[in-house]
Design a protein around this motif. Structure first.
Motif, PDB file in Angstrom:
ATOM      1  N   ASN A   1       0.934  -1.230   0.144  1.00  0.00           N
ATOM      2  CA  ASN A   1      -0.083  -0.021   0.006  1.00  0.00           C
ATOM      3  C   ASN A   1       0.813   1.072  -0.122  1.00  0.00           C
ATOM      4  O   ASN A   1       0.493   2.172  -0.508  1.00  0.00           O
ATOM      5  CB  ASN A   1      -0.958   0.015   1.074  1.00  0.00           C
TER       6      ASN A   1
ATOM      7  N   GLU B   1       0.540   4.036  -2.846  1.00  0.00           N
ATOM      8  CA  GLU B   1       0.467   5.318  -2.763  1.00  0.00           C
ATOM      9  C   GLU B   1       1.461   6.189  -3.489  1.00  0.00           C
ATOM     10  O   GLU B   1       1.264   7.142  -3.999  1.00  0.00           O
ATOM     11  CB  GLU B   1       0.354   5.656  -1.229  1.00  0.00           C
TER      12      GLU B   1
ATOM     13  N   ARG C   1       0.915   8.927  -6.518  1.00  0.00           N
ATOM     14  CA  ARG C   1       1.343  10.390  -6.429  1.00  0.00           C
ATOM     15  C   ARG C   1       2.248  10.662  -7.675  1.00  0.00           C
ATOM     16  O   ARG C   1       2.164  11.989  -8.252  1.00  0.00           O
ATOM     17  CB  ARG C   1       2.124  10.504  -5.135  1.00  0.00           C
TER      18      ARG C   1
END
Length: 323
Positions: free
Chosen positions: A144, A148, A152
């Protein structure tokens, strides 16, 4: 069995503290005294103990890392290392040992078991390369974090019409890279298990550019023959053929840090409790893991003798979805 000890070894993984907590509180529930070993196998050889009560492990469930510390211990790979550890265990009147860690850690557990000391392993490594468990403690949180980061990077890649090479951890196993690529919608993935020629990768990026894509994400496993740095060097020599301007981001140890997610907290609690119950029942020389969402035990000789492989169907899926 009256007194057991627990240690964490090798690379830290989010959820190790949850496993320690489960060992301590389950052990106390079963009438056992629980000792913590500071700094992994190095601390075991040095006899670096601390008693652990239910209150000592209060508040550690959501905390990343390991309250007991960890280390790499070359001495434990020698013939003398495990014998010195057993001498310390016997002197401290410890009847069994729980080892929370990955491949190297369970190899050490196997060495102790071969010498006759009761040991049970708990499957914990973000690399997910340990035979005997479909998924290990720390993997979901690390995945995770990688996801993320990819999300981004995609935003800035789109804004600047760039391709990003995102290198993730995993040692010689491509699991984290593969799952990050599928979940992150990557245009390509480079794995140790399925090596890709840089020229083929360049062609895939050029094709994505020609199809009108505004960006490209390539997830690279750190154990691939050409990691992100190596690929950048190659692409800088052939940048005119790619269409995209290319940047590289190496996530590195940021994937190990941070608080464990719900899945790792629950997994670690289940495995830690089950391992404690096994050793309290007189069962040892085994690894406690999770297979098909069920707690399972695998003999340590099988754990150290076998390698875990990537599901080829998942690799095929990543290629299909990248188009």
């Amino acid at each position: 069995m009256k007194r057991i000890a627990v240690l964490t070894s090798g690379g830290d993984a989010a959820g190790m503290n949850a496993a320690i907590r489960a060992v301590v509180r389950t052990g106390i529930h079963l009438g056992l005294e629980v000792m913590g070993v500071q700094c992994g196998y190095a601390g075991l050889i040095a006899g670096n103990w601390r008693p652990l009560s239910a209150r000592d492990v209060g508040g550690i469930l959501p905390v990343g890392g390991t309250m007991l510390g960890s280390s790499r211990c070359l001495e434990f790979t020698t013939e003398q290392g495990p014998r010195a550890a057993i001498a310390q265990l016997e002197q401290a009147k410890i009847d069994g040992l729980l080892v929370i860690g990955g491949n190297g850690s369970q190899t050490g557990a196997f060495a102790l078991s071969q010498l006759g000391f009761p040991v049970v392993g708990v499957a914990s490594t973000i690399d997910n390369d340990l035979y005997g468990s479909d998924i290990t403690i720390g993997v979901d949180t690390a995945l995770n974090i990688a996801l993320e980061s990819i999300d981004r990077l995609r935003s800035t890649a789109t804004a600047h019409h760039r391709a990003f090479l995102v290198e993730v951890m995993g040692r010689n196993c491509g699991y984290l890279a593969l799952m990050s690529a599928i979940a992150g919608g990557a245009e390509a993935v480079c794995l140790p298990e399925y090596e890709i020629d840089p020229e083929q990768l360049a062609a895939e990026l050029a094709d994505a550019y020609d199809r009108g894509k505004s960006h490209a994400i390539v997830v690279v496993a750190e154990g691939a023959s050409l990691n992100a740095t190596g690929l950048m060097q190659h692409f800088q020599e052939h940048r005119e053929r790619l269409g995209f301007d290319v940047r590289a981001t190496i996530l590195g140890h940021v994937q190990r840090g941070g608080n464990p997610g719900a899945f790792d907290r629950i997994l670690a609690s289940r495995l830690g409790a089950a391992a404690t119950e096994e050793i309290a029942s007189g069962n040892h020389g085994l690894l406690v893991g999770l297979i098909e969402n069920q707690i399972t035990i695998t003999p340590l000789p099988d754990v150290v003798a076998n390698e875990k492989s990537i599901d080829p169907r998942l690799y095929a899926l990543a290629q299909i979805l990248a188009k």
